[in-house]
Design a protein around this motif. Structure first.
Motif, PDB file in Angstrom:
ATOM      1  N   ILE A  11      -0.396   5.052  33.782  1.00  0.00           N
ATOM      2  CA  ILE A  11      -1.514   4.392  34.447  1.00  0.00           C
ATOM      3  C   ILE A  11      -1.166   2.941  34.766  1.00  0.00           C
ATOM      4  CG2 ILE A  11      -3.888   3.599  34.151  1.00  0.00           C
ATOM      5  CD1 ILE A  11      -4.388   6.124  32.486  1.00  0.00           C
ATOM      6  N   THR A  14       1.375   2.793  37.596  1.00  0.00           N
ATOM      7  CA  THR A  14       0.761   3.173  38.870  1.00  0.00           C
ATOM      8  C   THR A  14      -0.095   2.047  39.427  1.00  0.00           C
ATOM      9  OG1 THR A  14       0.717   5.501  38.191  1.00  0.00           O
ATOM     10  CG2 THR A  14      -0.726   4.863  40.001  1.00  0.00           C
ATOM     11  N   GLY A  18       0.757   0.040  42.787  1.00  0.00           N
ATOM     12  CA  GLY A  18      -0.213   0.084  43.874  1.00  0.00           C
ATOM     13  C   GLY A  18      -0.634  -1.290  44.329  1.00  0.00           C
ATOM     14  N   PHE A 112      -6.549   3.911  37.871  1.00  0.00           N
ATOM     15  CA  PHE A 112      -5.455   4.839  38.204  1.00  0.00           C
ATOM     16  C   PHE A 112      -5.617   5.384  39.611  1.00  0.00           C
ATOM     17  CE2 PHE A 112      -3.936   9.219  38.531  1.00  0.00           C
ATOM     18  CZ  PHE A 112      -2.586   9.023  38.301  1.00  0.00           C
ATOM     19  N   ASN A 113      -6.825   5.780  39.978  1.00  0.00           N
ATOM     20  CA  ASN A 113      -7.049   6.306  41.325  1.00  0.00           C
ATOM     21  C   ASN A 113      -6.699   5.272  42.387  1.00  0.00           C
ATOM     22  OD1 ASN A 113      -7.923   8.809  40.436  1.00  0.00           O
ATOM     23  ND2 ASN A 113     -10.070   8.222  40.395  1.00  0.00           N
ATOM     24  N   GLU A 116      -2.891   4.904  42.454  1.00  0.00           N
ATOM     25  CA  GLU A 116      -2.276   6.111  43.034  1.00  0.00           C
ATOM     26  C   GLU A 116      -2.369   6.110  44.553  1.00  0.00           C
ATOM     27  OE1 GLU A 116      -3.663  10.494  44.130  1.00  0.00           O
ATOM     28  OE2 GLU A 116      -4.687   9.496  42.460  1.00  0.00           O
ATOM     29  N   SER A 120       0.721   5.587  47.158  1.00  0.00           N
ATOM     30  CA  SER A 120       1.000   6.692  48.074  1.00  0.00           C
ATOM     31  C   SER A 120       0.953   6.232  49.527  1.00  0.00           C
ATOM     32  CB  SER A 120      -0.002   7.833  47.857  1.00  0.00           C
ATOM     33  OG  SER A 120       0.043   8.312  46.530  1.00  0.00           O
ATOM     34  N   TYR A 153       3.152  11.033  51.318  1.00  0.00           N
ATOM     35  CA  TYR A 153       1.878  10.755  50.646  1.00  0.00           C
ATOM     36  C   TYR A 153       1.544  11.889  49.681  1.00  0.00           C
ATOM     37  CZ  TYR A 153      -3.025   9.457  50.006  1.00  0.00           C
ATOM     38  OH  TYR A 153      -4.227   9.095  49.450  1.00  0.00           O
ATOM     39  N   SER A 157       1.464  11.294  45.602  1.00  0.00           N
ATOM     40  CA  SER A 157       0.170  11.482  44.955  1.00  0.00           C
ATOM     41  C   SER A 157       0.208  12.636  43.952  1.00  0.00           C
ATOM     42  CB  SER A 157      -0.910  11.731  46.016  1.00  0.00           C
ATOM     43  OG  SER A 157      -2.161  11.976  45.417  1.00  0.00           O
ATOM     44  N   THR A 158       0.797  13.755  44.362  1.00  0.00           N
ATOM     45  CA  THR A 158       0.883  14.918  43.474  1.00  0.00           C
ATOM     46  C   THR A 158       1.728  14.619  42.244  1.00  0.00           C
ATOM     47  OG1 THR A 158       0.654  16.421  45.365  1.00  0.00           O
ATOM     48  CG2 THR A 158       1.551  17.343  43.326  1.00  0.00           C
ATOM     49  N   LEU A 160       2.274  11.669  40.798  1.00  0.00           N
ATOM     50  CA  LEU A 160       1.583  10.749  39.889  1.00  0.00           C
ATOM     51  C   LEU A 160       0.497  11.463  39.095  1.00  0.00           C
ATOM     52  CD1 LEU A 160       1.256   7.616  42.208  1.00  0.00           C
ATOM     53  CD2 LEU A 160       2.758   7.874  40.224  1.00  0.00           C
ATOM     54  N   VAL A 161      -0.328  12.262  39.785  1.00  0.00           N
ATOM     55  CA  VAL A 161      -1.402  12.980  39.096  1.00  0.00           C
ATOM     56  C   VAL A 161      -0.828  13.990  38.108  1.00  0.00           C
ATOM     57  CG1 VAL A 161      -3.337  14.565  39.409  1.00  0.00           C
ATOM     58  CG2 VAL A 161      -3.027  12.654  40.992  1.00  0.00           C
TER      59      VAL A 161
END
Length: 314
Positions: A11, A14, A18, A112-113, A116, A120, A153, A157-158, A160-161
């Motif tokens: 987290i 990221t 970001g 985190f969102n 992320e 991305s 992207y 994104s995938t 990281l999640v």
């Protein structure tokens, strides 16, 4: 809930990545695209539509967990083709911040969102611009560039999640294998629709009005697909529970009920339980019966209705 140390590391990395990416893009100008009134309208429509997909996301259930899906790749394509990078980043930043505020997410999840999405978008923009820099006249090379950016992207994104979910106890197989087809289909469809919308908007400003009904119809179709997939998974779970409960009842009555259900649901006149292993073309499934592995096999369906994967799962 106390997060594992590895989760906090992911987290933190990221969020840092970001913020750094967003700041780097914000300090760089772009003289190739002039933001006129039409493009500001496009940016506003994208913000509203993608914000709605964040507030009311499509949800794909994975065992005891769930994952929300948005149309980010499609909206990324539209913004990356029509607007400067700083506008693209600003729109996505506003979407994430507003969505987290509306849904009242915990601070660490919101952070985190945000990280992320910013990471991305930033990496995707860098890759797409390395292929071609969009201009007032959209070229095939620019379309290829943003398409590659949409793929980047999705991958970032995938990754990281998935990495975060793995640190919280899930396996990589659950993250990658279980619903990867659905993720790829959603992202590819969104990117394709995004390219078409961007090209239409570049030709005629009134094409922006097509975005709302088109994306709503697309959302309804994908939501129906997700619901069907979830219903199949629940059906399989109910079937397993039924078998477990019926092991305590008369075996003959249970087997008779299963055979009758197989004939009726699969529309086959013949359903048998046998110890003989079926051939590769037969429709069959294993059942533990009397301490031995046996085969529930159905035959006799009309040739005009061949078996498919849904029949095999049923």
């Amino acid at each position: 809930m106390e997060l594992p140390r590895s989760s906090r590391v992911i987290i933190g990395a990221t969020v840092t990545g970001g913020l750094a990416t967003a700041a780097l893009i914000a300090t760089r100008g772009d003289r190739n695209i002039h933001m006129g009134a039409k493009l500001w309208v496009v940016a506003a429509v994208v913000l509203v539509m993608d914000l709605y997909s964040w507030v009311r996301p499509l949800v794909l259930f994975r065992r005891s967990q769930s994952q929300a899906f948005h149309f980010d790749e499609g909206f990324f394509v539209v913004l990356a083709l029509l607007t400067p990078p700083v506008v693209t980043v600003a729109v996505f930043a506003a979407i994430v911040i507003l969505a987290q505020t509306v849904k009242r997410r915990p601070l660490i999840k919101s952070a985190f969102n945000f990280g992320e999405v910013m990471l991305s978008v930033g990496i995707a923009l860098a890759v797409s611009r390395a292929v071609a820099v969009p201009a007032p006249t959209v070229s095939p090379r620019a379309v290829i560039g943003v398409a590659i950016g949409a793929v980047v992207y999705f991958l970032v994104s995938t990754a990281l999640v998935s990495a975060l979910v793995v640190t919280m106890g899930a396996s990589w197989r659950e993250c990658i294998s279980d619903d990867m087809k659905a993720q790829l289909a959603l992202s590819a469809t969104g990117a394709f629709v995004g390219v078409l919308l961007a090209l239409d908007i570049r030709i005629d400003r009134w094409a922006t009005a097509l975005a709302v009904p088109l994306l709503m119809v697309l959302r309804l179709l994908i939501a129906a697909q997700f619901k069907a997939q979830h219903d199949r998974a629940r059906m399989q779970g109910l079937f397993n529970v039924t078998l477990d409960a019926n092991r305590r009842l008369s075996q003959e009555a249970v087997i008779s009920s299963v055979l009758e259900a197989a004939r009726e649901q699969l529309r086959c006149p013949t359903a048998v339980l046998t110890s003989n292993e079926p051939g590769p073309a037969d429709m069959a499934a294993t059942i533990e019966f009397g301490g031995e592995t046996q085969w529930l096999t159905v035959t006799g369906r009309l040739r005009e209705e061949p078996f498919d994967q849904a029949d095999r799962m049923l």
